[in-house]
Enzyme design. Structure first.
Site, PDB file in Angstrom:
ATOM      1  N   SER A 177       0.821  -1.207   0.000  1.00 36.54           N
ATOM      2  CA  SER A 177       0.000   0.000   0.000  1.00 36.54           C
ATOM      3  C   SER A 177       0.852   1.252   0.000  1.00 36.54           C
ATOM      4  CB  SER A 177      -0.915   0.002   1.222  1.00 36.54           C
ATOM      5  OG  SER A 177      -0.188  -0.345   2.357  1.00 36.54           O
ATOM      6  N   HIS A 213      -3.241  -3.377  -5.874  1.00 33.15           N
ATOM      7  CA  HIS A 213      -3.539  -3.089  -4.472  1.00 33.15           C
ATOM      8  C   HIS A 213      -5.032  -3.242  -4.174  1.00 33.15           C
ATOM      9  CE1 HIS A 213      -3.784   0.051  -1.020  1.00 33.15           C
ATOM     10  NE2 HIS A 213      -3.523  -1.145  -0.529  1.00 33.15           N
ATOM     11  N   GLU A 269      -6.371  -0.512  -6.829  1.00 32.90           N
ATOM     12  CA  GLU A 269      -5.438   0.458  -7.409  1.00 32.90           C
ATOM     13  C   GLU A 269      -4.375  -0.343  -8.175  1.00 32.90           C
ATOM     14  OE1 GLU A 269      -5.369   4.260  -4.337  1.00 32.90           O
ATOM     15  OE2 GLU A 269      -4.245   2.485  -3.744  1.00 32.90           O
ATOM     16  N   ASN A 326      -4.783   5.571   0.399  1.00 37.38           N
ATOM     17  CA  ASN A 326      -4.118   5.681   1.698  1.00 37.38           C
ATOM     18  C   ASN A 326      -3.509   7.064   1.928  1.00 37.38           C
ATOM     19  OD1 ASN A 326      -4.875   3.155   2.460  1.00 37.38           O
ATOM     20  ND2 ASN A 326      -2.936   2.173   1.949  1.00 37.38           N
TER      21      ASN A 326
HETATM   22  N1  3HC Z   1     -15.601 -11.561   3.128  1.00 34.42           N
HETATM   23  C1  3HC Z   1     -16.682 -11.624   2.330  1.00 34.42           C
HETATM   24  N2  3HC Z   1     -17.784 -10.858   2.505  1.00 34.42           N
HETATM   25  C2  3HC Z   1     -17.782 -10.008   3.555  1.00 34.42           C
HETATM   26  C3  3HC Z   1     -16.679  -9.876   4.436  1.00 34.42           C
HETATM   27  C4  3HC Z   1     -15.553 -10.715   4.182  1.00 34.42           C
HETATM   28  N3  3HC Z   1     -14.452 -10.649   4.933  1.00 34.42           N
HETATM   29  N4  3HC Z   1     -16.977  -8.933   5.356  1.00 34.42           N
HETATM   30  C5  3HC Z   1     -18.212  -8.482   5.086  1.00 34.42           C
HETATM   31  N5  3HC Z   1     -18.706  -9.105   3.983  1.00 34.42           N
HETATM   32  C6  3HC Z   1     -19.947  -8.848   3.305  1.00 34.42           C
HETATM   33  C7  3HC Z   1     -21.128  -9.350   4.096  1.00 34.42           C
HETATM   34  O1  3HC Z   1     -21.468 -10.695   3.731  1.00 34.42           O
HETATM   35  C8  3HC Z   1     -22.214  -8.381   3.724  1.00 34.42           C
HETATM   36  O2  3HC Z   1     -22.824  -8.719   2.478  1.00 34.42           O
HETATM   37  P1  3HC Z   1     -24.433  -8.537   2.307  1.00 34.42           P
HETATM   38  O3  3HC Z   1     -24.759  -7.176   2.860  1.00 34.42           O
HETATM   39  O4  3HC Z   1     -24.621  -8.666   0.826  1.00 34.42           O
HETATM   40  O5  3HC Z   1     -25.027  -9.649   3.076  1.00 34.42           O
HETATM   41  C9  3HC Z   1     -21.483  -7.087   3.468  1.00 34.42           C
HETATM   42  O6  3HC Z   1     -20.127  -7.435   3.222  1.00 34.42           O
HETATM   43  C10 3HC Z   1     -21.623  -6.182   4.649  1.00 34.42           C
HETATM   44  O7  3HC Z   1     -21.142  -6.897   5.789  1.00 34.42           O
HETATM   45  P2  3HC Z   1     -21.809  -6.875   7.241  1.00 34.42           P
HETATM   46  O8  3HC Z   1     -23.307  -6.695   7.121  1.00 34.42           O
HETATM   47  O9  3HC Z   1     -21.287  -8.013   8.030  1.00 34.42           O
HETATM   48  O10 3HC Z   1     -21.172  -5.622   7.932  1.00 34.42           O
HETATM   49  P3  3HC Z   1     -21.163  -4.135   7.497  1.00 34.42           P
HETATM   50  O11 3HC Z   1     -22.399  -3.736   6.792  1.00 34.42           O
HETATM   51  O12 3HC Z   1     -20.732  -3.437   8.729  1.00 34.42           O
HETATM   52  O13 3HC Z   1     -19.991  -4.068   6.408  1.00 34.42           O
HETATM   53  C11 3HC Z   1     -17.760  -3.697   5.809  1.00 34.42           C
HETATM   54  C12 3HC Z   1     -18.695  -4.458   6.705  1.00 34.42           C
HETATM   55  C13 3HC Z   1     -17.946  -4.172   4.355  1.00 34.42           C
HETATM   56  C14 3HC Z   1     -16.338  -4.047   6.255  1.00 34.42           C
HETATM   57  C15 3HC Z   1     -18.087  -2.169   5.892  1.00 34.42           C
HETATM   58  O14 3HC Z   1     -18.146  -1.789   7.229  1.00 34.42           O
HETATM   59  C16 3HC Z   1     -17.103  -1.299   5.166  1.00 34.42           C
HETATM   60  O15 3HC Z   1     -17.181  -1.118   3.957  1.00 34.42           O
HETATM   61  N6  3HC Z   1     -16.145  -0.707   5.940  1.00 34.42           N
HETATM   62  C17 3HC Z   1     -15.105   0.148   5.385  1.00 34.42           C
HETATM   63  C18 3HC Z   1     -13.944  -0.717   5.014  1.00 34.42           C
HETATM   64  C19 3HC Z   1     -12.841   0.082   4.415  1.00 34.42           C
HETATM   65  O16 3HC Z   1     -12.831   1.303   4.394  1.00 34.42           O
HETATM   66  N7  3HC Z   1     -11.826  -0.626   3.904  1.00 34.42           N
HETATM   67  C20 3HC Z   1     -10.641  -0.001   3.348  1.00 34.42           C
HETATM   68  C21 3HC Z   1      -9.560  -0.012   4.378  1.00 34.42           C
HETATM   69  S1  3HC Z   1      -8.064   0.709   3.778  1.00 34.42           S
HETATM   70  C22 3HC Z   1      -7.292  -0.528   2.991  1.00 34.42           C
HETATM   71  O17 3HC Z   1      -7.731  -1.649   2.901  1.00 34.42           O
HETATM   72  C23 3HC Z   1      -5.975  -0.175   2.363  1.00 34.42           C
HETATM   73  C24 3HC Z   1      -4.870  -1.036   2.918  1.00 34.42           C
HETATM   74  O18 3HC Z   1      -3.715  -0.726   2.172  1.00 34.42           O
HETATM   75  C25 3HC Z   1      -4.633  -0.742   4.363  1.00 34.42           C
END
Ligand code: 3HC
Length: 288
Positions: free
Chosen positions: A122, A143, A155, A193
């Site tokens: 990242s 990414h 990305e 990021n």
């Molecule tokens: N694998 C597969 N599916 C998943 C999952 C996983 N690990 N986690 C969640 N899901 C699916 C669920 O099945 C659900 O699908 P549905 O609504 O169709 O049934 C959907 O995603 C939503 O999940 P939940 O209802 O359990 O929970 P939330 O509604 O709270 O969603 C989340 C969870 C998708 C993680 C949401 O909170 C979100 O989008 N959060 C922001 C995450 C984010 O910003 N990520 C980027 C981080 S930065 C990064 O990654 C960069 C790196 O370099 C650090």
């Protein structure tokens, strides 16, 4: 410009990102060779993938037959040599440039010249990994975001050395995984990021200065900005060690104070409070 066709994808590293990328690629119809340092952890990763796919089946989002087909496409291995037959290898090991550079030189030795080698880093300079190989034109960044099976973006990072054909192949792979591909320049943090981490760092600063509690700040950002998660839930999801490594790499590249990690974050990493993966971060996951 010739775009290569990708059938078999190697994934190196079986952490949160490696397993999420492997799951995404397998569900999208690619053969996946998943390499972990031990066979036991490679097998455990596939077991975790099965659990994750079972949840999709229970929700009616995935047919049982498609789950079985996806799992049958995954080969868990511990020997890096097993990646020799891959058209594309994506590494997702620890965010440590020395480790990644060594891995790229090994992969360069093992894989045929036609294989594209990619990193899920990242923040680290992709060009430095490319220059460890004899094929810097066939190295790029791919990414994914956490959780990889859910997040829509990839990305695709273009180091100075990458060919147009490599970039086109990487974009086509991301799109075949059902993702939106955005091509970005090879500089620390890329787009997401570089914008996200000053915000997360400032949230820790607000907590440290007592403006609100972690719950309060998370509720404020969810309710006030419509974010799916507040900054502390997100830091715990990404991992505090990974977050600190990202901030340190951003600071190293730009010397911009907004990237200077807040002391509390560094102290929590020292205390092994790393978020979900260690059972405790800004929240306690041990009883969930
Ligand atoms: N694998 C597969 N599916 C998943 C999952 C996983 N690990 N986690 C969640 N899901 C699916 C669920 O099945 C659900 O699908 P549905 O609504 O169709 O049934 C959907 O995603 C939503 O999940 P939940 O209802 O359990 O929970 P939330 O509604 O709270 O969603 C989340 C969870 C998708 C993680 C949401 O909170 C979100 O989008 N959060 C922001 C995450 C984010 O910003 N990520 C980027 C981080 S930065 C990064 O990654 C960069 C790196 O370099 C650090």
């Amino acid at each position: 410009m010739l775009r290569m066709s990708i059938k078999r994808v190697g994934i190196v590293g079986s952490g949160i990102m490696g397993s999420g990328i492997a799951e995404t690629a397998a569900v999208s119809g690619f053969e996946v060779v998943l390499r972990s340092r031990t066979q036991a952890s490679a097998d455990a990763t596939v077991a975790g993938m099965e659990k994750s796919l079972n949840r999709q089946v229970d929700k009616g989002k995935l047919a049982e037959a498609d789950r079985d087909a996806a799992l049958a496409r995954v080969i868990p291995v511990s020997d890096l040599g097993e990646l020799a037959g891959c058209d594309l290898v994506i590494e997702s090991v620890v965010e440590d440039l020395a480790v990644k550079k060594h891995l790229f030189s090994e992969l360069d030795r093992i894989c045929p010249d036609s294989t594209i080698l990619a990193t899920n880093t990242s923040t680290l300079p992709v060009v430095e990994m490319a220059m460890e190989t004899g094929r810097p034109d066939r190295v790029c960044g791919i990414h994914f975001f956490n959780p990889a099976p859910v997040m829509a973006l990839v990305e695709v990072v273009r180091p100075l050395t990458a060919s147009d054909a490599t970039m086109a192949t990487a974009v086509a792979f991301a799109e075949a995984c059902g993702k939106t591909a955005v091509v970005v320049k090879d500089q620390a943090g890329f787009i997401v990021n570089a914008l996200l981490f000053p915000y997360l760092n400032n949230a820790v600063r607000l907590l440290e200065s007592g403006v609100g509690t972690s719950e309060g700040i998370d509720d404020a950002m969810k309710g006030g900005c419509g974010f799916p998660m507040g900054p502390f839930a997100l830091l715990d999801l990404v991992g505090l060690d990974t977050s600190l490594a990202i901030l340190d790499a951003l600071y190293e590249e730009f010397r911009d104070p907004s990237y200077a990690a807040v002391p509390l974050l560094r102290r929590m990493v020292s205390a092994e409070q790393l978020g979900r993966k260690s059972g405790r971060g800004f929240y306690d996951y041990s009883k969930r």
